[in-house]
Design a protein around this motif. Structure first.
Motif, PDB file in Angstrom:
ATOM      1  N   LEU A 289       3.256 -22.529 -18.046  1.00  0.00           N
ATOM      2  CA  LEU A 289       4.010 -23.485 -18.130  1.00  0.00           C
ATOM      3  C   LEU A 289       4.677 -24.067 -16.627  1.00  0.00           C
ATOM      4  O   LEU A 289       4.852 -25.301 -16.357  1.00  0.00           O
ATOM      5  N   LYS A 290       4.922 -22.936 -15.734  1.00  0.00           N
ATOM      6  CA  LYS A 290       5.519 -23.431 -14.390  1.00  0.00           C
ATOM      7  C   LYS A 290       4.948 -24.350 -13.750  1.00  0.00           C
ATOM      8  O   LYS A 290       5.422 -25.413 -13.148  1.00  0.00           O
ATOM      9  N   PRO A 291       3.477 -24.577 -13.516  1.00  0.00           N
ATOM     10  CA  PRO A 291       2.802 -25.405 -12.656  1.00  0.00           C
ATOM     11  C   PRO A 291       3.189 -26.884 -13.516  1.00  0.00           C
ATOM     12  O   PRO A 291       3.302 -27.924 -12.695  1.00  0.00           O
ATOM     13  N   ARG A 292       3.130 -27.169 -14.816  1.00  0.00           N
ATOM     14  CA  ARG A 292       3.453 -28.058 -15.483  1.00  0.00           C
ATOM     15  C   ARG A 292       4.731 -28.580 -15.280  1.00  0.00           C
ATOM     16  O   ARG A 292       5.114 -29.904 -15.234  1.00  0.00           O
ATOM     17  N   LEU A 293       5.651 -27.559 -15.520  1.00  0.00           N
ATOM     18  CA  LEU A 293       7.152 -27.991 -15.585  1.00  0.00           C
ATOM     19  C   LEU A 293       7.655 -28.516 -14.090  1.00  0.00           C
ATOM     20  O   LEU A 293       8.309 -29.426 -13.942  1.00  0.00           O
ATOM     21  N   TYR A 294       6.902 -28.055 -13.195  1.00  0.00           N
ATOM     22  CA  TYR A 294       7.245 -28.475 -11.763  1.00  0.00           C
ATOM     23  C   TYR A 294       6.184 -29.423 -11.014  1.00  0.00           C
ATOM     24  O   TYR A 294       6.181 -29.653  -9.937  1.00  0.00           O
ATOM     25  N   GLY A 295       5.279 -29.985 -11.650  1.00  0.00           N
ATOM     26  CA  GLY A 295       4.509 -30.783 -11.335  1.00  0.00           C
ATOM     27  C   GLY A 295       4.865 -32.240 -11.277  1.00  0.00           C
ATOM     28  O   GLY A 295       5.834 -32.289 -11.514  1.00  0.00           O
ATOM     29  N   ALA A 296       3.974 -33.336 -10.456  1.00  0.00           N
ATOM     30  CA  ALA A 296       4.521 -34.514 -10.245  1.00  0.00           C
ATOM     31  C   ALA A 296       4.937 -35.349 -11.416  1.00  0.00           C
ATOM     32  O   ALA A 296       5.825 -35.789 -11.393  1.00  0.00           O
ATOM     33  N   GLU A 297       4.198 -35.075 -12.117  1.00  0.00           N
ATOM     34  CA  GLU A 297       4.241 -35.928 -13.608  1.00  0.00           C
ATOM     35  C   GLU A 297       5.563 -35.431 -14.018  1.00  0.00           C
ATOM     36  O   GLU A 297       6.591 -36.433 -14.730  1.00  0.00           O
ATOM     37  N   ALA A 298       5.975 -34.272 -14.270  1.00  0.00           N
ATOM     38  CA  ALA A 298       7.307 -33.831 -15.122  1.00  0.00           C
ATOM     39  C   ALA A 298       8.495 -34.273 -14.027  1.00  0.00           C
ATOM     40  O   ALA A 298       9.384 -34.472 -14.571  1.00  0.00           O
ATOM     41  N   GLY A 299       8.097 -34.304 -12.796  1.00  0.00           N
ATOM     42  CA  GLY A 299       9.177 -34.641 -11.672  1.00  0.00           C
ATOM     43  C   GLY A 299       9.601 -36.322 -12.163  1.00  0.00           C
ATOM     44  O   GLY A 299      10.725 -36.553 -12.047  1.00  0.00           O
ATOM     45  N   THR A 300       8.669 -37.006 -12.227  1.00  0.00           N
ATOM     46  CA  THR A 300       8.842 -38.373 -12.417  1.00  0.00           C
ATOM     47  C   THR A 300       9.360 -38.671 -13.739  1.00  0.00           C
ATOM     48  O   THR A 300      10.309 -39.244 -13.898  1.00  0.00           O
ATOM     49  N   ALA A 301       9.402 -37.553 -14.794  1.00  0.00           N
ATOM     50  CA  ALA A 301       9.676 -37.795 -16.087  1.00  0.00           C
ATOM     51  C   ALA A 301      11.224 -37.470 -16.161  1.00  0.00           C
ATOM     52  O   ALA A 301      12.125 -37.754 -16.551  1.00  0.00           O
ATOM     53  N   THR A 302      11.544 -36.360 -15.310  1.00  0.00           N
ATOM     54  CA  THR A 302      12.893 -35.628 -15.081  1.00  0.00           C
ATOM     55  C   THR A 302      13.665 -36.925 -14.516  1.00  0.00           C
ATOM     56  O   THR A 302      14.957 -37.114 -14.969  1.00  0.00           O
ATOM     57  N   TYR A 303      13.375 -37.457 -13.286  1.00  0.00           N
ATOM     58  CA  TYR A 303      14.144 -38.494 -12.602  1.00  0.00           C
ATOM     59  C   TYR A 303      14.307 -39.684 -13.772  1.00  0.00           C
ATOM     60  O   TYR A 303      15.498 -40.180 -13.705  1.00  0.00           O
ATOM     61  N   ALA A 304      13.439 -40.120 -14.311  1.00  0.00           N
ATOM     62  CA  ALA A 304      13.573 -41.032 -15.564  1.00  0.00           C
ATOM     63  C   ALA A 304      14.679 -40.812 -16.440  1.00  0.00           C
ATOM     64  O   ALA A 304      15.567 -41.372 -16.795  1.00  0.00           O
ATOM     65  N   ARG A 305      14.629 -39.518 -17.010  1.00  0.00           N
ATOM     66  CA  ARG A 305      15.447 -38.717 -17.886  1.00  0.00           C
ATOM     67  C   ARG A 305      17.010 -38.886 -17.169  1.00  0.00           C
ATOM     68  O   ARG A 305      17.970 -39.122 -18.195  1.00  0.00           O
ATOM     69  N   LEU A 306      17.099 -38.787 -15.987  1.00  0.00           N
ATOM     70  CA  LEU A 306      18.263 -38.605 -15.542  1.00  0.00           C
ATOM     71  C   LEU A 306      18.935 -39.949 -15.218  1.00  0.00           C
ATOM     72  O   LEU A 306      20.113 -40.467 -15.797  1.00  0.00           O
ATOM     73  N   LEU A 307      18.160 -41.067 -15.142  1.00  0.00           N
ATOM     74  CA  LEU A 307      18.683 -42.511 -15.342  1.00  0.00           C
ATOM     75  C   LEU A 307      18.744 -42.774 -16.753  1.00  0.00           C
ATOM     76  O   LEU A 307      19.748 -43.551 -16.953  1.00  0.00           O
ATOM     77  N   GLU A 308      18.085 -42.372 -17.666  1.00  0.00           N
ATOM     78  CA  GLU A 308      18.324 -42.733 -18.963  1.00  0.00           C
ATOM     79  C   GLU A 308      19.770 -42.195 -19.420  1.00  0.00           C
ATOM     80  O   GLU A 308      20.566 -43.015 -20.003  1.00  0.00           O
ATOM     81  N   ALA A 309      19.928 -41.003 -19.067  1.00  0.00           N
ATOM     82  CA  ALA A 309      21.377 -40.373 -19.225  1.00  0.00           C
ATOM     83  C   ALA A 309      22.572 -41.086 -18.663  1.00  0.00           C
ATOM     84  O   ALA A 309      23.505 -41.297 -19.188  1.00  0.00           O
ATOM     85  N   ALA A 310      21.945 -41.585 -17.669  1.00  0.00           N
ATOM     86  CA  ALA A 310      23.181 -42.283 -16.750  1.00  0.00           C
ATOM     87  C   ALA A 310      23.475 -43.712 -17.350  1.00  0.00           C
ATOM     88  O   ALA A 310      24.683 -43.968 -17.308  1.00  0.00           O
ATOM     89  N   ALA A 311      22.590 -44.250 -18.129  1.00  0.00           N
ATOM     90  CA  ALA A 311      22.572 -45.480 -18.752  1.00  0.00           C
ATOM     91  C   ALA A 311      23.703 -45.237 -19.700  1.00  0.00           C
ATOM     92  O   ALA A 311      24.699 -45.876 -19.696  1.00  0.00           O
ATOM     93  N   ALA A 312      23.318 -44.270 -20.425  1.00  0.00           N
ATOM     94  CA  ALA A 312      24.494 -43.886 -21.462  1.00  0.00           C
ATOM     95  C   ALA A 312      25.835 -43.814 -21.330  1.00  0.00           C
ATOM     96  O   ALA A 312      26.936 -44.045 -21.779  1.00  0.00           O
ATOM     97  N   LEU A 313      25.965 -43.013 -20.015  1.00  0.00           N
ATOM     98  CA  LEU A 313      27.387 -42.602 -19.390  1.00  0.00           C
ATOM     99  C   LEU A 313      27.982 -43.836 -18.959  1.00  0.00           C
ATOM    100  O   LEU A 313      29.137 -44.050 -19.398  1.00  0.00           O
ATOM    101  N   LEU A 314      27.191 -44.599 -18.164  1.00  0.00           N
ATOM    102  CA  LEU A 314      27.786 -46.011 -17.508  1.00  0.00           C
ATOM    103  C   LEU A 314      28.288 -46.668 -18.663  1.00  0.00           C
ATOM    104  O   LEU A 314      29.440 -47.692 -18.629  1.00  0.00           O
ATOM    105  N   ASP A 315      27.482 -47.047 -19.610  1.00  0.00           N
ATOM    106  CA  ASP A 315      27.689 -47.980 -20.715  1.00  0.00           C
ATOM    107  C   ASP A 315      28.659 -47.497 -21.286  1.00  0.00           C
ATOM    108  O   ASP A 315      29.546 -48.373 -21.901  1.00  0.00           O
TER     109      ASP A 315
END
Length: 193
Positions: free
Chosen positions: A60-86
């Motif tokens: 799992l580690k290569p998938r967890l830390y691959g580019a696609e997972a990195g992009t998804a993680t940063y998108a998830r951070l912004l999604e969570a931030a939207a809920a907090l800011l709202d």
């Protein structure tokens, strides 16, 4: 300062390699400012159905830390931030934000939501970074999976902060307690430091 006392929503983003103190040193900011923190280390694992302290297996580690997972993680951070800011809460996004596109996306996100934006720049000397990362990895009591190999890759990669990013950047001294009250007092109506 309570979240209701802020003049407008605020997005606080950390910047720094593993071991630079992003999580530990923002704890007082979170407590003093009434902000809520979202950690990339935790959100990345949630995307893959792992508990925060669960370690990925070798498959799992290569998938967890691959580019696609990195992009998804940063998108998830912004999604969570939207809920907090709202919801009226200042948000602290705790991640390395080593690459300019991720920092730019966070800045654009804050602007689109009418939120202020602050980039906290963490650093430490390389010996200290290595010591901290090795100790944390040895304890196994943190969501971070970073080891010395990850740290070395981070030190070799990433995009340095550019001159046009500095207006939004607050350097966090490598030693001592950061003066979060001073940072918060300096924020004006634009969210600039």
């Amino acid at each position: 300062m309570a979240a209701t006392e802020t003049r407008r929503p605020l997005l606080i983003v950390t910047h720094g390699v593993s071991g630079s103190g992003k999580t530990m040193r923002t704890q007082a900011l979170v407590e003093q400012f009434g902000a809520l923190r979202v950690r990339a280390d935790v959100e990345r694992k949630r995307l893959f159905g792992l508990a925060p302290l669960e370690r990925p297996d070798a498959a799992l580690k290569p998938r967890l830390y691959g580019a696609e997972a990195g992009t998804a993680t940063y998108a998830r951070l912004l999604e969570a931030a939207a809920a907090l800011l709202d919801g009226g809460w200042p948000a602290v996004l705790d991640a390395t934000f080593l690459h300019r596109p991720a920092r730019d996306a966070a800045r654009r996100f804050a602007a689109a939501r009418g939120a202020g934006f602050v980039l906290l720049d963490f650093g430490a000397d390389e010996a200290t970074l290595r010591e901290r990362v090795a100790a944390r990895a040895g304890r196994g009591d943190d969501a971070s999976d970073a080891d010395l190999a990850v740290l070395e890759a981070q030190l070799r990669g990433g995009d340095p902060l550019a001159a046009d990013e500095l207006a939004d950047t607050w350097p966090v001294p490598p030693d001592g307690t950061p003066d979060w009250a001073r940072l918060l007092a300096r924020l004006d109506g634009t969210g600039r430091v």
